[in-house]
Design a protein around this motif. Structure first.
Motif, short mmCIF file in Angstrom:
data_model
loop_
_atom_site.label_atom_id
_atom_site.label_comp_id
_atom_site.label_asym_id
_atom_site.label_seq_id
_atom_site.Cartn_x
_atom_site.Cartn_y
_atom_site.Cartn_z
N ASP A 44 38.95 39.59 33.79
CA ASP A 44 40.13 38.88 34.29
C ASP A 44 39.64 37.72 35.14
O ASP A 44 38.77 37.89 36.00
CB ASP A 44 40.97 39.85 35.12
CG ASP A 44 42.29 39.28 35.59
OD1 ASP A 44 42.41 38.05 35.75
OD2 ASP A 44 43.21 40.09 35.82
N ALA A 45 40.18 36.53 34.92
CA ALA A 45 39.73 35.33 35.64
C ALA A 45 40.38 35.16 37.01
O ALA A 45 39.96 34.28 37.77
CB ALA A 45 39.99 34.09 34.78
N GLN A 46 41.37 35.98 37.34
CA GLN A 46 42.00 35.85 38.64
C GLN A 46 40.99 36.15 39.74
O GLN A 46 40.19 37.08 39.64
CB GLN A 46 43.19 36.82 38.75
CG GLN A 46 44.32 36.51 37.78
CD GLN A 46 44.90 35.13 38.01
OE1 GLN A 46 45.20 34.74 39.14
NE2 GLN A 46 45.04 34.37 36.94
N CYS A 47 41.04 35.36 40.80
CA CYS A 47 40.07 35.48 41.89
C CYS A 47 39.95 36.92 42.40
O CYS A 47 38.84 37.44 42.54
CB CYS A 47 40.45 34.53 43.02
SG CYS A 47 39.29 34.53 44.41
N THR A 53 35.55 43.04 40.66
CA THR A 53 34.44 43.30 39.73
C THR A 53 33.10 43.13 40.44
O THR A 53 32.18 43.93 40.24
CB THR A 53 34.53 42.37 38.50
OG1 THR A 53 35.79 42.58 37.85
CG2 THR A 53 33.40 42.63 37.52
N LEU A 54 33.00 42.13 41.29
CA LEU A 54 31.77 41.92 42.06
C LEU A 54 31.48 43.12 42.95
O LEU A 54 30.35 43.61 42.99
CB LEU A 54 31.89 40.64 42.89
CG LEU A 54 30.67 40.27 43.72
CD1 LEU A 54 29.49 39.90 42.82
CD2 LEU A 54 31.00 39.11 44.66
N LEU A 55 32.49 43.62 43.64
CA LEU A 55 32.30 44.83 44.47
C LEU A 55 31.93 46.03 43.61
O LEU A 55 31.08 46.84 44.01
CB LEU A 55 33.55 45.13 45.28
CG LEU A 55 33.79 44.26 46.50
CD1 LEU A 55 35.10 44.65 47.19
CD2 LEU A 55 32.63 44.33 47.47
N ASP A 56 32.57 46.16 42.46
CA ASP A 56 32.22 47.26 41.55
C ASP A 56 30.75 47.17 41.14
O ASP A 56 30.06 48.20 41.06
CB ASP A 56 33.11 47.23 40.29
CG ASP A 56 34.57 47.55 40.58
OD1 ASP A 56 34.89 48.06 41.68
OD2 ASP A 56 35.41 47.25 39.69
N PRO A 75 33.51 33.90 31.89
CA PRO A 75 33.68 33.03 30.73
C PRO A 75 34.91 32.13 30.78
O PRO A 75 34.99 31.16 30.03
CB PRO A 75 33.75 33.99 29.55
CG PRO A 75 34.23 35.26 30.15
CD PRO A 75 33.69 35.30 31.54
N SER A 76 35.86 32.44 31.65
CA SER A 76 37.04 31.57 31.74
C SER A 76 37.56 31.57 33.17
O SER A 76 37.31 32.49 33.94
CB SER A 76 38.15 32.04 30.78
OG SER A 76 38.59 33.33 31.15
#
Length: 183
Positions: A44-47, A53-56, A75-76
């Motif tokens: 998902d491209a939402q901030c 995802t970074l924390l995961d 990618p987007s």
């Protein structure tokens, strides 16, 4: 739309065909050979979703010592370099607020990467250009050890600049374009 496997493959090709082959990062070869680099794509491209995802990924690294690093591919949504830099600032703040300061650091790569005080078409920018915007989670203790064991870590940026200037923009543009087509 490029599929997930193609996106990850293009990034793996970039790591092997540029970063390792031309020794842009002298610490990368070992991790490629060990298979300790995790490649993942933000779905998902939402901030907020990218930050989650970074924390995961931090938690995955926490739980898996055999993994050295993660390349989080976007990618987007972050095609613009300055918007990507805004995300990077927020991501660094998040790592600090979540207690990861001193544990992980972020490096970053982007198709339009431009070093501060450098012109956009300078070949040296290609040392940080990648097929897709990418956040690179690095274990700080491992980086400290690698730096301590390198004979001349301060020479790496200048060597990369000289190499990039010698090869030129066309070389790197072709190389990056080829990353998406190599199998």
């Amino acid at each position: 739309m490029t599929d997930k496997n193609e996106i990850i493959s293009a990034t793996q090709n970039w790591v092997s065909q540029l970063v390792v082959k031309y020794n842009i990062c002298p610490f990368a070869r070992r991790e490629v050979e060990r298979g300790s680099i995790r490649y993942c794509q933000a779905e998902d491209a939402q901030c907020e979703a990218v930050l989650q995802t970074l924390l995961d990924e931090c938690r995955i690294l926490d739980a898996n010592n055999e993994l050295e690093t993660t390349l989080l591919i976007l990618p987007s949504g972050y095609e613009g370099f300055y918007g990507f830099l805004d995300l990077l600032d927020i991501a660094n703040d998040l790592l600090e607020s979540e207690g990861y300061e001193g544990v992980y650091q972020l490096a970053n790569f982007h198709p339009d990467y431009c070093f501060a005080d450098e012109v956009q078409n300078a070949p040296s920018n290609y040392t940080n250009r990648s097929p897709y915007p990418t956040l690179h989670l690095i274990r700080e203790t491992s980086m400290e050890m690698a730096i301590a064991n390198h004979p001349d870590v301060d020479s790496i940026p200048q060597r990369n600049i000289e190499f990039a200037n010698k090869k030129g923009n066309a070389f790197f543009a072709d190389l990056l374009a080829g990353c998406s087509t190599k199998k």
